[in-house]
Motif scaffolding. Structure first.
Motif, PDB file in Angstrom:
ATOM      1  N   ARG A 108     -42.942 -13.004  48.027  1.00 53.06           N
ATOM      2  CA  ARG A 108     -43.865 -14.142  48.133  1.00 53.06           C
ATOM      3  C   ARG A 108     -43.764 -14.805  49.495  1.00 53.06           C
ATOM      4  O   ARG A 108     -42.766 -14.632  50.183  1.00 53.06           O
ATOM      5  N   PRO A 109     -44.768 -15.570  49.866  1.00 54.17           N
ATOM      6  CA  PRO A 109     -44.680 -16.308  51.129  1.00 54.17           C
ATOM      7  C   PRO A 109     -43.500 -17.282  51.093  1.00 54.17           C
ATOM      8  O   PRO A 109     -43.196 -17.866  50.053  1.00 54.17           O
ATOM      9  N   VAL A 110     -42.849 -17.434  52.225  1.00 54.59           N
ATOM     10  CA  VAL A 110     -41.675 -18.295  52.324  1.00 54.59           C
ATOM     11  C   VAL A 110     -41.811 -19.149  53.576  1.00 54.59           C
ATOM     12  O   VAL A 110     -42.304 -18.687  54.606  1.00 54.59           O
ATOM     13  N   LEU A 111     -41.377 -20.406  53.457  1.00 57.39           N
ATOM     14  CA  LEU A 111     -41.349 -21.328  54.584  1.00 57.39           C
ATOM     15  C   LEU A 111     -39.902 -21.716  54.840  1.00 57.39           C
ATOM     16  O   LEU A 111     -39.232 -22.238  53.949  1.00 57.39           O
ATOM     17  N   PHE A 112     -39.398 -21.433  56.045  1.00 59.48           N
ATOM     18  CA  PHE A 112     -38.060 -21.845  56.444  1.00 59.48           C
ATOM     19  C   PHE A 112     -38.182 -23.133  57.243  1.00 59.48           C
ATOM     20  O   PHE A 112     -38.984 -23.224  58.172  1.00 59.48           O
ATOM     21  N   ILE A 113     -37.385 -24.121  56.873  1.00 59.21           N
ATOM     22  CA  ILE A 113     -37.337 -25.391  57.597  1.00 59.21           C
ATOM     23  C   ILE A 113     -35.875 -25.650  57.938  1.00 59.21           C
ATOM     24  O   ILE A 113     -35.003 -25.503  57.096  1.00 59.21           O
ATOM     25  N   GLY A 114     -35.630 -26.022  59.174  1.00 58.52           N
ATOM     26  CA  GLY A 114     -34.268 -26.350  59.575  1.00 58.52           C
ATOM     27  C   GLY A 114     -33.450 -25.149  59.987  1.00 58.52           C
ATOM     28  O   GLY A 114     -32.238 -25.235  60.109  1.00 58.52           O
ATOM     29  N   TYR A 115     -34.107 -24.029  60.195  1.00 60.16           N
ATOM     30  CA  TYR A 115     -33.407 -22.829  60.647  1.00 60.16           C
ATOM     31  C   TYR A 115     -33.888 -22.485  62.036  1.00 60.16           C
ATOM     32  O   TYR A 115     -34.996 -22.816  62.424  1.00 60.16           O
ATOM     33  N   SER A 116     -33.050 -21.790  62.758  1.00 61.05           N
ATOM     34  CA  SER A 116     -33.447 -21.307  64.076  1.00 61.05           C
ATOM     35  C   SER A 116     -32.756 -19.975  64.310  1.00 61.05           C
ATOM     36  O   SER A 116     -31.953 -19.526  63.489  1.00 61.05           O
ATOM     37  N   LEU A 117     -33.064 -19.363  65.425  1.00 62.16           N
ATOM     38  CA  LEU A 117     -32.421 -18.093  65.743  1.00 62.16           C
ATOM     39  C   LEU A 117     -30.946 -18.268  66.055  1.00 62.16           C
ATOM     40  O   LEU A 117     -30.212 -17.291  66.147  1.00 62.16           O
ATOM     41  N   SER A 118     -30.478 -19.496  66.172  1.00 59.69           N
ATOM     42  CA  SER A 118     -29.038 -19.702  66.339  1.00 59.69           C
ATOM     43  C   SER A 118     -28.301 -19.493  65.015  1.00 59.69           C
ATOM     44  O   SER A 118     -27.087 -19.331  65.005  1.00 59.69           O
ATOM     45  N   ASP A 119     -29.031 -19.479  63.899  1.00 57.28           N
ATOM     46  CA  ASP A 119     -28.438 -19.177  62.594  1.00 57.28           C
ATOM     47  C   ASP A 119     -28.395 -17.662  62.444  1.00 57.28           C
ATOM     48  O   ASP A 119     -29.391 -17.031  62.121  1.00 57.28           O
ATOM     49  N   ILE A 120     -27.214 -17.084  62.679  1.00 58.71           N
ATOM     50  CA  ILE A 120     -27.089 -15.627  62.692  1.00 58.71           C
ATOM     51  C   ILE A 120     -27.499 -15.009  61.364  1.00 58.71           C
ATOM     52  O   ILE A 120     -28.119 -13.941  61.337  1.00 58.71           O
ATOM     53  N   ASN A 121     -27.185 -15.660  60.247  1.00 56.10           N
ATOM     54  CA  ASN A 121     -27.536 -15.065  58.956  1.00 56.10           C
ATOM     55  C   ASN A 121     -29.051 -14.991  58.764  1.00 56.10           C
ATOM     56  O   ASN A 121     -29.560 -14.001  58.247  1.00 56.10           O
ATOM     57  N   ILE A 122     -29.778 -15.985  59.221  1.00 53.86           N
ATOM     58  CA  ILE A 122     -31.233 -15.948  59.095  1.00 53.86           C
ATOM     59  C   ILE A 122     -31.807 -14.914  60.054  1.00 53.86           C
ATOM     60  O   ILE A 122     -32.725 -14.169  59.723  1.00 53.86           O
ATOM     61  N   ARG A 123     -31.244 -14.815  61.264  1.00 50.00           N
ATOM     62  CA  ARG A 123     -31.686 -13.800  62.217  1.00 50.00           C
ATOM     63  C   ARG A 123     -31.530 -12.404  61.639  1.00 50.00           C
ATOM     64  O   ARG A 123     -32.444 -11.582  61.713  1.00 50.00           O
ATOM     65  N   ILE A 124     -30.383 -12.135  61.058  1.00 57.14           N
ATOM     66  CA  ILE A 124     -30.138 -10.812  60.472  1.00 57.14           C
ATOM     67  C   ILE A 124     -31.070 -10.577  59.288  1.00 57.14           C
ATOM     68  O   ILE A 124     -31.657  -9.496  59.156  1.00 57.14           O
ATOM     69  N   LEU A 125     -31.240 -11.580  58.430  1.00 57.64           N
ATOM     70  CA  LEU A 125     -32.135 -11.442  57.277  1.00 57.64           C
ATOM     71  C   LEU A 125     -33.557 -11.123  57.734  1.00 57.64           C
ATOM     72  O   LEU A 125     -34.186 -10.183  57.223  1.00 57.64           O
ATOM     73  N   LEU A 126     -34.069 -11.876  58.690  1.00 54.94           N
ATOM     74  CA  LEU A 126     -35.438 -11.650  59.158  1.00 54.94           C
ATOM     75  C   LEU A 126     -35.586 -10.273  59.795  1.00 54.94           C
ATOM     76  O   LEU A 126     -36.585  -9.584  59.587  1.00 54.94           O
TER      77      LEU A 126
END
Length: 188
Positions: A108-126
């Motif tokens: 489903r569509p997802v909106l991330f708020i408060g994350y950036s590419l400095s968050d390694i876990n979100i970078r890897i997930l994306l």
């Protein structure tokens, strides 16, 4: 009131918490340890289910907003992700909470708020999600992924665009005001 928890008066005065409650998201992922989101929902007559571990999933009712605490909760010391070792374990994305996040982002569509590419876990997930869809003959069916950035950042925007992520950039130099304005527009 526990560590990191705001008073009800502060939560009720928060435009961000008010908008989050009004938007009626069925699932909210957070890396915050406190219960401010859950409290904001309750103060606005919304039911919320805190999810910190796998057993919490089986208690969810249809009319509840699921608040999935990716880094744990102050009220469950064993759930807290705090040390470097804890973060490295999270990078495998194989905990029940991570599996749920990956499933939701695939479906489903997802909106991330408060994350950036400095968050390694979100970078890897994306990046992993992008690789999954790129390898698929169904890549044109990929749900949208959005990330709100409180300020313009050309480097982040370019990297995210390469991964098929749409950035939404705030319009106020103050990041908190930028987020509140975006959420208010989204809620209206």
């Amino acid at each position: 009131m526990g560590a990191g928890h705001f008073s009800d008066a502060i939560i009720e005065a928060s435009g961000v918490h008010k908008c989050i409650s009004e938007l009626n998201f069925p699932v909210i992922y957070t890396t915050n340890y406190d219960r401010n989101i859950e409290r904001a929902l309750h103060l606005n007559d919304k039911k919320a289910r805190r999810i910190v571990n796998v057993k919490d999933f089986i208690k969810v009712e249809d009319d509840e907003t699921q608040v999935i605490k990716l880094h744990g909760d102050f009220d469950d010391d064993d759930s807290i992700v705090l040390t470097e070792t804890d973060y490295f374990k999270r990078l495998s994305f194989d905990s029940p909470l991570d599996i749920r996040l990956r499933s939701d982002v695939l479906a489903r569509p997802v909106l991330f708020i408060g994350y950036s590419l400095s968050d390694i876990n979100i970078r890897i997930l994306l990046h992993k999600l992008w690789e999954t869809w790129e390898a698929s003959p169904y890549r044109s069916h990929k749900p949208e992924i959005y990330i709100f950035l409180p300020r313009p950042n050309e480097v982040e925007e370019a990297v995210l665009a390469k991964w098929g992520v749409t950035t939404i950039v705030g319009d106020d130099p103050d990041p908190a005001k930028s987020l509140e304005s975006f959420l208010a527009d989204l809620a209206s």
